[in-house]
Design an enzyme around this catalytic site. Structure first.
Site, PDB file in Angstrom:
ATOM      1  N   ASN A  42       0.906  -0.985   0.230  1.00  0.00           N
ATOM      2  CA  ASN A  42      -0.305  -0.167  -0.007  1.00  0.00           C
ATOM      3  C   ASN A  42       0.886   1.203   0.097  1.00  0.00           C
ATOM      4  OD1 ASN A  42       0.658  -0.891   3.320  1.00  0.00           O
ATOM      5  ND2 ASN A  42      -1.150   0.824   3.592  1.00  0.00           N
ATOM      6  N   ILE A  43       0.663   2.731  -0.929  1.00  0.00           N
ATOM      7  CA  ILE A  43       1.251   3.336  -1.059  1.00  0.00           C
ATOM      8  C   ILE A  43       0.466   4.850  -0.563  1.00  0.00           C
ATOM      9  CG2 ILE A  43       2.501   4.429  -2.385  1.00  0.00           C
ATOM     10  CD1 ILE A  43       2.626   2.710  -4.688  1.00  0.00           C
ATOM     11  N   GLU A  55      -2.908  -4.770  -2.864  1.00  0.00           N
ATOM     12  CA  GLU A  55      -3.884  -5.734  -4.399  1.00  0.00           C
ATOM     13  C   GLU A  55      -3.598  -4.706  -5.922  1.00  0.00           C
ATOM     14  OE1 GLU A  55      -5.105  -4.753  -1.097  1.00  0.00           O
ATOM     15  OE2 GLU A  55      -6.206  -5.985  -0.541  1.00  0.00           O
TER      16      GLU A  55
HETATM   17  N1  THU Z   1      -5.293  -1.677   2.346  1.00  0.00           N
HETATM   18  C1  THU Z   1      -4.796  -1.977   1.537  1.00  0.00           C
HETATM   19  O1  THU Z   1      -3.530  -2.063   0.969  1.00  0.00           O
HETATM   20  N2  THU Z   1      -5.498  -3.200   1.379  1.00  0.00           N
HETATM   21  C2  THU Z   1      -6.867  -3.810   1.792  1.00  0.00           C
HETATM   22  O2  THU Z   1      -7.386  -4.744   1.121  1.00  0.00           O
HETATM   23  C3  THU Z   1      -7.240  -3.231   2.745  1.00  0.00           C
HETATM   24  C4  THU Z   1      -6.704  -1.604   3.127  1.00  0.00           C
HETATM   25  C5  THU Z   1      -4.500  -0.260   2.353  1.00  0.00           C
HETATM   26  C6  THU Z   1      -4.780   0.739   2.068  1.00  0.00           C
HETATM   27  C7  THU Z   1      -4.402   2.141   3.518  1.00  0.00           C
HETATM   28  O3  THU Z   1      -3.342   2.379   3.133  1.00  0.00           O
HETATM   29  C8  THU Z   1      -4.898   1.129   4.897  1.00  0.00           C
HETATM   30  O4  THU Z   1      -4.415  -0.454   4.192  1.00  0.00           O
HETATM   31  C9  THU Z   1      -5.733   1.254   5.715  1.00  0.00           C
HETATM   32  O5  THU Z   1      -6.874   1.435   4.904  1.00  0.00           O
END
Ligand code: THU
Length: 132
Positions: A42-43, A55
């Site tokens: 996640n970024i 994802e």
């Molecule tokens: N996030 C993801 O990367 N994938 C998910 O399936 C759920 C949420 C991330 C987005 C954000 O950076 C952090 O988790 C909190 O929501």
């Protein structure tokens, strides 16, 4: 490739998470039908709506590399609960892989497996666009 190996690749990507706002690190690794694996983390962004999920990052890298056929995705976070793809990511994934297997892991390594179609029933897809 074993589930464990794919999960460990997701965990490696999670280490690169840029998540200063939520402090919730996520990693994903998507396996193509040809065996290649692409991973993402996640970024986050100070303009919160511009945050990208792990994802979404993984599938963006894979599709940009010319891959469109996927069989499995592994998702892991640092949390104590299973990390499932958010609604938007389910839609992103189902565009390419309605039969995708989704492995969702907790920080302690335990994981569960679901089909993407069970996580996003009655999904909207190109077959619903009657002008195509
Ligand atoms: N996030 C993801 O990367 N994938 C998910 O399936 C759920 C949420 C991330 C987005 C954000 O950076 C952090 O988790 C909190 O929501």
């Amino acid at each position: 490739m074993t589930d464990r190996k794919l999960l460990s690749m997701a965990a490696e990507a999670m280490a690169n998470s840029y998540s200063p706002y939520s402090r919730f690190k996520v990693g994903a690794a998507i396996e193509c039908t040809d065996g290649k694996v692409f991973s993402g983390c996640n970024i986050e962004n100070s303009a919160f709506a511009s945050t990208m999920c792990a994802e979404a990052a993984a599938i963006a890298v894979a599709v940009s590399a010319g891959e469109r056929n996927f069989k499995r995705i592994a998702i892991i976070s640092e949390g104590n609960t299973y990390c499932f793809p958010c609604g938007s990511c389910r839609q992103l994934l189902i565009e390419f892989a309605p039969d995708l297997e989704v492995l969702s892991a907790r920080a302690d390594g335990r994981y569960v497996s679901y089909s993407l179609s069970s996580l996003l029933p009655m999904a909207f897809g190109k077959e619903h666009m009657s002008n195509l």
